[in-house]
Motif scaffolding. Sequence first.
Motif, mmCIF file in Angstrom:
data_model
loop_
_atom_site.group_PDB
_atom_site.id
_atom_site.type_symbol
_atom_site.label_atom_id
_atom_site.label_comp_id
_atom_site.label_asym_id
_atom_site.label_seq_id
_atom_site.Cartn_x
_atom_site.Cartn_y
_atom_site.Cartn_z
ATOM 1 N N GLU A 115 5.385 3.809 2.314
ATOM 2 C CA GLU A 115 4.003 3.946 2.782
ATOM 3 C C GLU A 115 3.837 3.322 4.169
ATOM 4 O OE1 GLU A 115 -0.154 1.797 1.647
ATOM 5 O OE2 GLU A 115 0.992 2.588 -0.053
ATOM 6 N N ILE A 116 4.401 2.136 4.358
ATOM 7 C CA ILE A 116 4.315 1.465 5.662
ATOM 8 C C ILE A 116 5.071 2.282 6.711
ATOM 9 C CG2 ILE A 116 4.905 -0.610 6.966
ATOM 10 C CD1 ILE A 116 4.632 -2.172 4.291
ATOM 11 N N GLY A 117 6.228 2.813 6.330
ATOM 12 C CA GLY A 117 7.009 3.644 7.251
ATOM 13 C C GLY A 117 6.238 4.872 7.682
ATOM 14 N N GLU A 118 5.586 5.518 6.727
ATOM 15 C CA GLU A 118 4.794 6.703 7.053
ATOM 16 C C GLU A 118 3.615 6.349 7.948
ATOM 17 O OE1 GLU A 118 3.830 8.345 3.217
ATOM 18 O OE2 GLU A 118 5.882 9.064 2.899
ATOM 19 N N LYS A 119 3.010 5.198 7.676
ATOM 20 C CA LYS A 119 1.874 4.759 8.491
ATOM 21 C C LYS A 119 2.324 4.512 9.935
ATOM 22 C CE LYS A 119 -0.811 1.682 6.587
ATOM 23 N NZ LYS A 119 -1.410 0.408 6.136
ATOM 24 N N SER A 120 3.446 3.798 10.113
ATOM 25 C CA SER A 120 3.907 3.500 11.474
ATOM 26 C C SER A 120 4.361 4.778 12.189
ATOM 27 C CB SER A 120 5.026 2.454 11.468
ATOM 28 O OG SER A 120 6.224 2.975 10.978
ATOM 29 N N THR A 121 4.967 5.695 11.462
ATOM 30 C CA THR A 121 5.375 6.975 12.051
ATOM 31 C C THR A 121 4.145 7.771 12.485
ATOM 32 O OG1 THR A 121 7.373 7.011 10.702
ATOM 33 C CG2 THR A 121 6.653 9.118 11.626
ATOM 34 N N GLY A 122 3.100 7.732 11.677
ATOM 35 C CA GLY A 122 1.856 8.418 12.021
ATOM 36 C C GLY A 122 1.206 7.823 13.258
ATOM 37 N N VAL A 123 1.206 6.502 13.354
ATOM 38 C CA VAL A 123 0.626 5.845 14.529
ATOM 39 C C VAL A 123 1.429 6.233 15.772
ATOM 40 C CG1 VAL A 123 0.189 3.611 15.643
ATOM 41 C CG2 VAL A 123 -0.364 3.914 13.228
ATOM 42 N N ALA A 125 3.250 8.944 16.256
ATOM 43 C CA ALA A 125 2.991 10.360 16.572
ATOM 44 C C ALA A 125 1.644 10.514 17.275
ATOM 45 C CB ALA A 125 3.033 11.194 15.296
ATOM 46 N N GLN A 126 0.641 9.780 16.821
ATOM 47 C CA GLN A 126 -0.684 9.852 17.445
ATOM 48 C C GLN A 126 -0.644 9.317 18.871
ATOM 49 O OE1 GLN A 126 -3.509 11.346 16.048
ATOM 50 N NE2 GLN A 126 -4.121 11.180 18.184
ATOM 51 N N LEU A 127 0.082 8.199 19.070
ATOM 52 C CA LEU A 127 0.222 7.649 20.427
ATOM 53 C C LEU A 127 0.855 8.672 21.361
ATOM 54 C CD1 LEU A 127 1.598 4.019 19.903
ATOM 55 C CD2 LEU A 127 -0.652 4.664 20.758
ATOM 56 N N GLU A 128 1.936 9.288 20.892
ATOM 57 C CA GLU A 128 2.639 10.263 21.723
ATOM 58 C C GLU A 128 1.768 11.478 22.006
ATOM 59 O OE1 GLU A 128 6.276 10.800 19.511
ATOM 60 O OE2 GLU A 128 7.118 8.939 20.316
#
Length: 177
Positions: A115-123, A125-128
């Motif tokens: 869950e934490i991994g998915e959250k950080s990956t989502g953040v 992706a949004q930054l990029e």
Amino acid sequence: MNYFEFYHIPESFLPDEKAIKRRYYELSREYHPDFYANEDLGTQQKILEMSTLNTNAYRTLSDADLRMQYILKEHGLLEEGGKNEIPGDFLMEMMEINEELMELEFDFDADKLREIGEKSTGVMAQLENDVLPVLQRYPELHGVTKEEALQEVKTYYLKKKYLLRIQETLSKFATRS
């Protein structure tokens, strides 16, 4: 010497990769030390310096993160131990993730790690996604000054570095499970 000027390409966060590679190989041939073995020591030293400059320019310009860091430093926007401030709302979000990571130290939970991994990956992706239009238009900007664009890229760069540290911690957890 500025790497972009050395390669005769415009400063850009998203330069023509083929032009960088082509220029690197051209200059590698032009400044190859073996071609100057019979020259005087001064000439040999100058050629060696140019060869090193070419290698450093290529390493920097062909790597997106190093290129971004280089451009920001060239414009005096990345300071060692200085005003490299990350917005408070982002720091709060990262603090929450860091707290969740600390909890995993004491009570490991594979689902929570995912869950934490998915959250950080989502953040990430949004930054990029948010910075891409600025990177694509730089330095030809409409309605935004070059300085504002560089500040936006700097904020992205600092956030990304922070997120990469979190993702590094996540990968350490993943190897334990």
